[in-house]
Write a protein that holds these residues in place. Structure first.
Motif, PDB file in Angstrom:
ATOM      1  N   ALA A  25      -3.702  51.349 -25.822  1.00  0.00           N
ATOM      2  CA  ALA A  25      -4.137  51.644 -27.193  1.00  0.00           C
ATOM      3  C   ALA A  25      -3.218  50.975 -28.217  1.00  0.00           C
ATOM      4  CB  ALA A  25      -4.179  53.153 -27.408  1.00  0.00           C
ATOM      5  N   TRP A  26      -1.902  51.025 -27.976  1.00  0.00           N
ATOM      6  CA  TRP A  26      -0.976  50.454 -28.962  1.00  0.00           C
ATOM      7  C   TRP A  26      -1.080  48.929 -29.086  1.00  0.00           C
ATOM      8  CZ3 TRP A  26       2.104  47.169 -26.324  1.00  0.00           C
ATOM      9  CH2 TRP A  26       2.488  47.496 -25.011  1.00  0.00           C
ATOM     10  N   ASN A  63      -3.370  46.947 -32.233  1.00  0.00           N
ATOM     11  CA  ASN A  63      -2.935  46.644 -33.602  1.00  0.00           C
ATOM     12  C   ASN A  63      -1.820  45.591 -33.674  1.00  0.00           C
ATOM     13  OD1 ASN A  63      -4.708  48.314 -35.107  1.00  0.00           O
ATOM     14  ND2 ASN A  63      -3.565  50.093 -34.367  1.00  0.00           N
ATOM     15  N   ILE A  64      -1.586  44.940 -32.547  1.00  0.00           N
ATOM     16  CA  ILE A  64      -0.605  43.850 -32.568  1.00  0.00           C
ATOM     17  C   ILE A  64      -1.243  42.627 -33.232  1.00  0.00           C
ATOM     18  CG2 ILE A  64       0.681  42.217 -31.121  1.00  0.00           C
ATOM     19  CD1 ILE A  64       1.241  44.418 -29.170  1.00  0.00           C
ATOM     20  N   ARG A  65      -0.526  42.018 -34.158  1.00  0.00           N
ATOM     21  CA  ARG A  65      -1.027  40.810 -34.823  1.00  0.00           C
ATOM     22  C   ARG A  65      -1.192  39.703 -33.785  1.00  0.00           C
ATOM     23  NH1 ARG A  65      -0.841  38.787 -40.544  1.00  0.00           N
ATOM     24  NH2 ARG A  65      -0.644  41.028 -40.895  1.00  0.00           N
ATOM     25  N   SER A  79      12.236  41.430 -50.467  1.00  0.00           N
ATOM     26  CA  SER A  79      11.388  42.450 -49.844  1.00  0.00           C
ATOM     27  C   SER A  79      11.268  42.256 -48.340  1.00  0.00           C
ATOM     28  CB  SER A  79       9.990  42.420 -50.468  1.00  0.00           C
ATOM     29  OG  SER A  79      10.083  42.646 -51.850  1.00  0.00           O
ATOM     30  N   ILE A  80      11.853  41.187 -47.813  1.00  0.00           N
ATOM     31  CA  ILE A  80      11.828  40.951 -46.364  1.00  0.00           C
ATOM     32  C   ILE A  80      13.238  41.125 -45.805  1.00  0.00           C
ATOM     33  CG2 ILE A  80      11.379  39.279 -44.512  1.00  0.00           C
ATOM     34  CD1 ILE A  80       9.337  37.927 -46.367  1.00  0.00           C
ATOM     35  N   ALA A  91      11.485  43.625 -40.201  1.00  0.00           N
ATOM     36  CA  ALA A  91      10.372  43.033 -40.960  1.00  0.00           C
ATOM     37  C   ALA A  91       9.389  42.362 -39.999  1.00  0.00           C
ATOM     38  CB  ALA A  91      10.908  42.023 -41.979  1.00  0.00           C
ATOM     39  N   LEU A  98       5.411  43.420 -39.354  1.00  0.00           N
ATOM     40  CA  LEU A  98       4.318  42.434 -39.446  1.00  0.00           C
ATOM     41  C   LEU A  98       3.568  42.323 -38.117  1.00  0.00           C
ATOM     42  CD1 LEU A  98       2.966  40.204 -41.202  1.00  0.00           C
ATOM     43  CD2 LEU A  98       4.714  38.622 -40.378  1.00  0.00           C
ATOM     44  N   THR A  99       4.297  42.450 -37.016  1.00  0.00           N
ATOM     45  CA  THR A  99       3.686  42.281 -35.694  1.00  0.00           C
ATOM     46  C   THR A  99       2.881  43.506 -35.275  1.00  0.00           C
ATOM     47  OG1 THR A  99       5.598  40.933 -35.044  1.00  0.00           O
ATOM     48  CG2 THR A  99       4.174  41.721 -33.263  1.00  0.00           C
ATOM     49  N   PHE A 100       3.417  44.694 -35.510  1.00  0.00           N
ATOM     50  CA  PHE A 100       2.851  45.891 -34.873  1.00  0.00           C
ATOM     51  C   PHE A 100       2.030  46.812 -35.780  1.00  0.00           C
ATOM     52  CE2 PHE A 100       6.808  45.075 -32.319  1.00  0.00           C
ATOM     53  CZ  PHE A 100       6.131  44.523 -31.249  1.00  0.00           C
ATOM     54  N   ASN A 119      -0.702  46.885 -37.890  1.00  0.00           N
ATOM     55  CA  ASN A 119      -1.917  46.287 -38.433  1.00  0.00           C
ATOM     56  C   ASN A 119      -3.104  47.249 -38.328  1.00  0.00           C
ATOM     57  OD1 ASN A 119      -0.991  43.416 -39.039  1.00  0.00           O
ATOM     58  ND2 ASN A 119      -0.296  43.684 -36.945  1.00  0.00           N
ATOM     59  N   SER A 120      -2.797  48.529 -38.348  1.00  0.00           N
ATOM     60  CA  SER A 120      -3.839  49.563 -38.299  1.00  0.00           C
ATOM     61  C   SER A 120      -4.224  49.945 -39.728  1.00  0.00           C
ATOM     62  CB  SER A 120      -3.289  50.788 -37.565  1.00  0.00           C
ATOM     63  OG  SER A 120      -4.097  51.914 -37.804  1.00  0.00           O
ATOM     64  N   TRP A 162       8.825  46.930 -46.971  1.00  0.00           N
ATOM     65  CA  TRP A 162       8.071  46.100 -46.020  1.00  0.00           C
ATOM     66  C   TRP A 162       6.606  46.530 -45.978  1.00  0.00           C
ATOM     67  CZ3 TRP A 162      12.742  47.357 -42.621  1.00  0.00           C
ATOM     68  CH2 TRP A 162      13.733  46.383 -42.785  1.00  0.00           C
ATOM     69  N   LEU A 208       4.911  45.153 -49.028  1.00  0.00           N
ATOM     70  CA  LEU A 208       4.796  43.688 -48.959  1.00  0.00           C
ATOM     71  C   LEU A 208       3.660  43.266 -48.049  1.00  0.00           C
ATOM     72  CD1 LEU A 208       6.158  40.851 -49.587  1.00  0.00           C
ATOM     73  CD2 LEU A 208       7.268  41.127 -47.374  1.00  0.00           C
ATOM     74  N   TYR A 209       3.558  43.904 -46.873  1.00  0.00           N
ATOM     75  CA  TYR A 209       2.552  43.490 -45.886  1.00  0.00           C
ATOM     76  C   TYR A 209       1.265  44.317 -45.983  1.00  0.00           C
ATOM     77  CZ  TYR A 209       6.370  40.837 -43.721  1.00  0.00           C
ATOM     78  OH  TYR A 209       7.398  39.958 -43.482  1.00  0.00           O
ATOM     79  N   ASP A 261      -0.028  56.061 -28.557  1.00  0.00           N
ATOM     80  CA  ASP A 261      -1.007  55.012 -28.845  1.00  0.00           C
ATOM     81  C   ASP A 261      -0.564  54.070 -29.953  1.00  0.00           C
ATOM     82  OD1 ASP A 261      -2.571  56.093 -26.908  1.00  0.00           O
ATOM     83  OD2 ASP A 261      -3.900  57.168 -28.280  1.00  0.00           O
ATOM     84  N   VAL A 262       0.638  54.274 -30.461  1.00  0.00           N
ATOM     85  CA  VAL A 262       1.139  53.394 -31.527  1.00  0.00           C
ATOM     86  C   VAL A 262       2.568  52.981 -31.174  1.00  0.00           C
ATOM     87  CG1 VAL A 262      -0.262  54.504 -33.340  1.00  0.00           C
ATOM     88  CG2 VAL A 262       2.067  55.341 -32.876  1.00  0.00           C
ATOM     89  N   ALA A 295       5.247  39.596 -28.185  1.00  0.00           N
ATOM     90  CA  ALA A 295       4.449  39.598 -29.423  1.00  0.00           C
ATOM     91  C   ALA A 295       5.327  39.273 -30.633  1.00  0.00           C
ATOM     92  CB  ALA A 295       3.759  40.949 -29.609  1.00  0.00           C
TER      93      ALA A 295
END
Lengths: 360, 360
Positions: free
Chosen positions: A3-4, A7-9, A237-238, B90, B94-96, B98-99, B116, B119-120, B174-175, B230
């Motif tokens: 499930a996790w 949402n990985i980019r 911001s990063i 950061a 960005l990678t994880f 995205n939900s 962060w 920003l994203y 799940d996250v 990832a």
């Protein structure tokens, strides 16, 4: 799939270029500079105090920003520095390209532009270079979300003039136009004089090529202060502290020694000329380079085979299996001796190929 | 507003903390380590060749990844390194994250998480710490897009136990659950033993605090290889060469000297104890710290005034005008002498305040 994972980019994994490490190798594949950085750089490193390691660096990178703005006769708030020009360009993409319209850059150009666009979900289009690998200016007259031009372009090595860049700017006053000048110091023409006239122009440069400091990771860009401020806000911001103490100190030192810098450029340009001449004598087509590399092809030779042959001799150049340029090689300019070795082996390969043809 | 301005990414500009530079200052405001990095670090710097500057560094950072994975008895593909833990975090956001569901982190915690997220464009919620500034685990049982827990938390300095972190993981399979362990070396409990059991756990750490190397910009994270892969794919899509030659070399050297490292931790923890005791004698409430700082308040004193008083003495501590913690100070642990000077001035301030009260 867990499930996790959902949402990985997802990105097309970009695989960095080969960085072989062999004692006897001649490394002409990543456009590094064969000469060391300014002598003062070594001295500065030896003088570094352990205190410089234990404390956070200056988030504003003032020392480096100041020396660069003075060097280019710009205001301090017109310069942004980052961890190589890739960091600077990625930050610029994230900061400026938030339109629903596609950004535009050539089909053949620096391979990272479409990677950033995909990563940040920026729509893009890639107008094709003409049959001589020149950028067609009219392709950039249409509505868009931003423009990115590498000038000189890579891997073609061709540099367009100031009038060309200004024409692109005249036709794109409502979006940010990035001119990536990673290679401009090797005889190209910088768009810097246009900064006063066009407040939507951002010029990126790097210490990795002309300043012999790829290992330090220093890049920068120049633009009007509103652009630089917006990039700093995104940077803060990063990661506020991107440039470490070492990079800041040796970066400043390198800019100070302008005579050494320019002598180095002259050496590269001279070697580039003799190498290009020798390659042409061997029947290669060599683009007119304003960079520290040559982009070459041959009507009667398989350049990928040459690439592989050179590899066996521990001479590394660059080849892409990409449409339109699959029979081209990009050859970084090394020292005189390195280029002599490269030419000797290339001559050998040409002779073997000719013999193979005559036997057939 | 010009047309090109409308597509600039708007962020709440994050202003980095004050980095005063005064010869006589006592800098207890950014949790730097008062002791120098391992002696071998200085030697390595002096031995660096100019060749290390001119060539691109290893994009995979193999030397540093190898030494860290060996140190923590993990596989090589379970470690990711970046330009400080801010860069690592950061990249992880960005990678994880995205939900469309909100990620969760406490109302009082490291100030960068919401920066962060904004920003994203990641939705987020911030459950409130309880009245003792402890994280309420039940707040993290609801559906979400990811969880971020700083442990020890900052600026509270409190560390939760392994059972607490495992409970969060049990309720969030799940996250991705990020545990930010920037301060864990100073007596906290790492979630590292849970890595074998939970493949959605990512642990971040840094060289900036316990390893005295804030100026080198080195952070890292540990997790199962799918997570690390990832993150590397995203990293290679932003900037392949983030870690410069200097950071890679001194980072490796620092990890090698484990005795020096642990002696340094003991010194900080001992000074933390004596400082906390002295502050309590002066009537301060001092949280039980597992970090290299103390989070303190006083029922009868205006701590912002103390902050400003200390400033006039060139002693810099940290104060936030933030709800719930506006009468608190965060005081980094310096050397014995630095803390003595801090305590002397604080005692002075307490006495002045008491006299002022008795005069009224």
């Amino acid at each position: 799939m867990k499930a996790w994972e959902k949402n990985i980019r997802t990105v097309d994994p970009y695989v960095p270029g080969e960085q072989p490490v062999l004692d006897d190798m001649i490394k002409l594949n990543t456009n590094e500079n064969p000469y060391p950085p300014a002598p003062g750089v070594k001295e500065i490193i030896e003088q570094m105090s352990v205190k410089d390691i234990r404390l956070y660096p200056d988030a504003n990178c003032s020392s480096l920003v100041n020396v660069l703005s003075a060097y280019y006769q710009l205001e301090k708030d017109q310069v942004f520095v980052g961890v190589g020009s890739d960091d600077v360009l990625a930050t610029a993409f994230l900061t400026f390209f938030n339109s629903k319209k596609p950004i535009l850059f050539p089909d053949i150009t620096y391979a990272f532009y479409d990677v950033w666009a995909k990563l940040y979900h920026i729509p893009y289009e890639r107008p094709a270079l003409d049959e001589n690998f020149r950028i067609r200016r009219e392709d950039y007259y249409k509505e868009n979300g931003g423009v990115v031009i590498a000038n000189p372009n890579a891997p073609t090595s061709i540099c367009e003039g100031l009038e060309f860049i200004e024409d692109i700017l005249i036709h794109n006053q409502d979006v940010i136009v990035i001119v990536d000048e990673a290679y401009v110091d090797f005889g190209g023409v910088s768009a810097r004089p246009l900064l006063r006239k066009y407040d939507n122009l951002l010029i990126t440069q790097t210490f990795s090529k002309s300043r012999s400091m790829a290992g330090a990771r220093i890049g920068y860009c120049m633009g009007n202060k509103r652009l630089i401020q917006a990039m700093n806000e995104v940077k803060y911001s990063i990661n506020s502290y991107t440039m470490n103490q070492w990079a800041l100190q040796i970066g400043v030192e390198a800019v100070k020694d302008d005579v050494y810098f320019k002598e180095g450029l002259v050496k590269i340009m001279r070697t580039r000329q003799t190498t290009a001449n020798a390659l042409r004598e061997l029947g290669f087509d060599v683009m007119d380079s304003k960079t520290n590399f040559l982009f070459v092809t041959h009507k009667h030779l398989d350049c990928k085979q040459l690439f592989e042959y050179l590899r066996t001799k521990h001479i590394f150049v660059r080849h892409w299996d990409t449409e339109r340029i699959s029979n081209y090689l990009r050859v970084s300019i090394g020292t005189e001796n390195e280029m002599k070795a490269f030419l000797d082996e290339t001559r050998q390969f040409v002779q073997m190929s000719q013999q193979a043809v005559s036997v057939q």
